[in-house]
Design a protein around this motif. Structure first.
Motif, short mmCIF file in Angstrom:
data_model
loop_
_atom_site.label_atom_id
_atom_site.label_comp_id
_atom_site.label_asym_id
_atom_site.label_seq_id
_atom_site.Cartn_x
_atom_site.Cartn_y
_atom_site.Cartn_z
N HIS A 108 47.68 31.54 46.09
CA HIS A 108 48.27 32.03 44.84
C HIS A 108 47.36 33.10 44.22
O HIS A 108 46.33 32.75 43.61
CB HIS A 108 48.44 30.87 43.86
CG HIS A 108 49.39 29.82 44.33
ND1 HIS A 108 49.81 28.78 43.52
CD2 HIS A 108 50.03 29.63 45.53
CE1 HIS A 108 50.66 28.01 44.20
NE2 HIS A 108 50.79 28.50 45.41
N PRO A 109 47.71 34.37 44.34
CA PRO A 109 46.84 35.42 43.79
C PRO A 109 46.63 35.35 42.29
O PRO A 109 45.63 35.87 41.79
CB PRO A 109 47.59 36.72 44.18
CG PRO A 109 48.47 36.34 45.31
CD PRO A 109 48.87 34.93 45.05
N ASP A 110 47.54 34.70 41.58
CA ASP A 110 47.36 34.56 40.14
C ASP A 110 46.27 33.54 39.79
O ASP A 110 45.77 33.52 38.67
CB ASP A 110 48.68 34.17 39.47
CG ASP A 110 49.36 32.98 40.13
OD1 ASP A 110 49.08 32.71 41.32
OD2 ASP A 110 50.17 32.32 39.47
N LEU A 111 45.91 32.70 40.76
CA LEU A 111 44.87 31.69 40.55
C LEU A 111 43.66 31.89 41.46
O LEU A 111 42.55 31.46 41.12
CB LEU A 111 45.45 30.29 40.78
CG LEU A 111 46.59 29.86 39.86
CD1 LEU A 111 47.14 28.52 40.31
CD2 LEU A 111 46.11 29.77 38.41
N TRP A 112 43.91 32.49 42.62
CA TRP A 112 42.83 32.62 43.61
C TRP A 112 43.11 33.82 44.51
O TRP A 112 44.20 33.94 45.05
CB TRP A 112 42.74 31.36 44.45
CG TRP A 112 41.74 31.42 45.57
CD1 TRP A 112 41.97 31.73 46.87
CD2 TRP A 112 40.33 31.20 45.47
NE1 TRP A 112 40.81 31.70 47.59
CE2 TRP A 112 39.78 31.38 46.75
CE3 TRP A 112 39.49 30.86 44.40
CZ2 TRP A 112 38.43 31.22 47.00
CZ3 TRP A 112 38.13 30.72 44.66
CH2 TRP A 112 37.62 30.90 45.95
N LEU A 113 42.11 34.69 44.68
CA LEU A 113 42.25 35.85 45.54
C LEU A 113 41.37 35.68 46.77
O LEU A 113 40.15 35.53 46.65
CB LEU A 113 41.88 37.13 44.79
CG LEU A 113 42.89 37.61 43.75
CD1 LEU A 113 42.27 38.65 42.84
CD2 LEU A 113 44.14 38.18 44.44
N GLU A 114 41.99 35.67 47.93
CA GLU A 114 41.23 35.56 49.18
C GLU A 114 40.42 36.84 49.38
O GLU A 114 40.94 37.94 49.23
CB GLU A 114 42.19 35.37 50.36
CG GLU A 114 43.07 34.13 50.27
CD GLU A 114 42.35 32.89 50.73
OE1 GLU A 114 41.15 32.98 51.08
OE2 GLU A 114 42.97 31.83 50.76
N THR A 115 39.15 36.69 49.75
CA THR A 115 38.31 37.87 49.92
C THR A 115 38.37 38.44 51.33
O THR A 115 38.01 39.60 51.54
CB THR A 115 36.85 37.54 49.58
OG1 THR A 115 36.40 36.46 50.41
CG2 THR A 115 36.72 37.15 48.11
N PHE A 116 38.84 37.66 52.30
CA PHE A 116 38.99 38.21 53.65
C PHE A 116 40.21 37.62 54.35
O PHE A 116 41.24 38.26 54.41
CB PHE A 116 37.72 37.99 54.48
CG PHE A 116 37.78 38.68 55.82
CD1 PHE A 116 37.61 40.05 55.91
CD2 PHE A 116 38.01 37.97 56.99
CE1 PHE A 116 37.70 40.71 57.14
CE2 PHE A 116 38.08 38.60 58.21
CZ PHE A 116 37.93 39.98 58.30
N GLY A 117 40.13 36.47 54.91
CA GLY A 117 41.23 35.88 55.66
C GLY A 117 40.86 35.64 57.11
O GLY A 117 41.50 36.15 58.04
N MET A 118 39.82 34.81 57.30
CA MET A 118 39.30 34.57 58.64
C MET A 118 40.32 33.91 59.55
O MET A 118 40.43 34.27 60.74
CB MET A 118 38.04 33.69 58.53
CG MET A 118 37.20 33.67 59.80
SD MET A 118 36.54 35.30 60.15
CE MET A 118 36.38 35.20 61.93
#
Length: 357
Positions: A263-273
């Motif tokens: 959920h980008p409104d609560l958490w932004l992934e910095t990469f995506g391994m």
């Protein structure tokens, strides 16, 4: 003789940041650096690395976040005292994540080069976020970030930032055989932690929407924790949920699509391994529209960028891929091509340049 490199990572487990640190440590050993590692005694990607002198770290997590926070600061105080053993020693301090702030402080006070490998965009609570980023921004000699998204974070400042995208470990690439499309057993995979903002509940809801498609959820949490969460769920026969796994390769091999429903409104992934690992097996991906993970995906090339709130659109794209082998194969080839841009060889070359500079 080369300077010793002293690495710091709070919690050793089977998540992305310790996996990337293992790649860095193995590169340092190849380059002839003596290596020490301060980390927890738990099992994870940092366990059993040949040539590493292990040092204990007393940090651990608890169900109560305030107890965890107390343990965190206590462990950092103890670490700051223990690090006096490196006074006068020719060494480099390398902190993985922004959490080991006492290592940053101790390193600077002892006149050492301090490298901070930043994986986070923010931490909670906000006061801790401001505290930790202040140390990194003002005291780290060099800051390494994993994505352009993270490099743009104003909390890191503008100086001494190096972009080092993550790479897939050879453990994955050695066994990465491209999967083949199957309408009879089309499988959707997601790997996540047991946090609501990771989209785990949304994944379960998708399995209800698409009863003819198989869903697999692999969590990075214990069997006990996963069992407690599952008690409150109504699950269909088309979904399987697994606790933390030491080896995830078998799950990639029997899947056809990878989801990241953060959920980008609560958490932004910095990469995506996990997305990149899935690409090595030819798995297209559906990911959020924001964050570092969005940098890996091009619409209609290797997957789709769709916000988790657009459940109808995600459902439609899954159906399209499950019914259209030509579409799936085109995106699968795009995924394989993308994975070739993040090789371990290129990662090691960049790490060597950072350590030898």
């Amino acid at each position: 003789m080369k300077k010793k490199i002293v690495f710091f990572h709070l919690l050793n487990n089977f998540t992305g940041s310790p996996q990337i640190l293992r790649n860095v440590i193995e590169t340092a050993i190849k380059e002839g650096y003596p290596v020490e590692l301060y980390t927890s005694s738990t099992q994870g990607f940092l366990s059993g690395i040949p040539g590493v002198n292990y040092r204990p770290n007393l940090y651990r997590r608890y169900p109560n976040r305030w107890i965890t926070l107390f343990t965190f600061f206590t462990s950092q105080l103890i670490l700051a005292i223990v690090l006096l053993r490196h006074l006068g020693e020719k060494s480099i301090f390398y902190t993985n994540t922004i959490l080991p702030f006492s290592a940053i402080f101790a390193g600077i006070m002892m006149g050492k080069k301090v490298i901070t490998h930043v994986h986070e965009n923010e931490v909670s609570p906000r006061i801790l976020d401001r505290f930790l980023f202040w140390w990194v921004r003002n005291l780290s000699t060099t800051k390494i970030v994993v994505s352009e998204f993270l490099r743009s974070n104003p909390k890191l400042g503008q100086k001494d930032i190096i972009l080092l995208p993550n790479a897939v470990n050879s453990r994955i690439t050695k066994h990465a055989v491209p999967v083949t499309w199957s309408s009879a057993s089309f499988t959707v995979l997601m790997l996540a932690s047991l946090r609501p903002y990771k989209g785990i509940d949304d994944f379960v809801q998708l399995s209800h929407r698409l009863p003819g498609i198989r869903f697999i959820l692999v969590l990075s949490d214990t069997d006990t924790e996963v069992g407690k969460w599952k008690k409150n769920l109504v699950l269909g026969s088309n979904i399987e949920i697994f606790p933390v796994q030491e080896e995830v390769i078998p799950f990639f091999k029997k899947s056809h699509l990878l989801l990241n429903l953060a959920h980008p409104d609560l958490w932004l992934e910095t990469f995506g391994m996990t997305v990149l690992e899935g690409f090595c097996f030819g798995l297209p991906a559906i990911v959020p529209t924001l964050g570092g993970v969005a940098e890996l995906v091009d619409d209609e090339v290797n997957g789709y960028k769709i916000d988790y709130t657009q459940a109808d659109l995600i459902e439609s794209k899954i159906q399209d891929l499950a019914k259209n082998p030509d579409l799936w194969e085109r995106l699968s080839k795009g995924a394989l091509l993308t994975s070739q841009n993040y090789t371990l060889q290129e990662f090691e070359r960049k790490v060597s340049g950072i350590l030898n500079s």
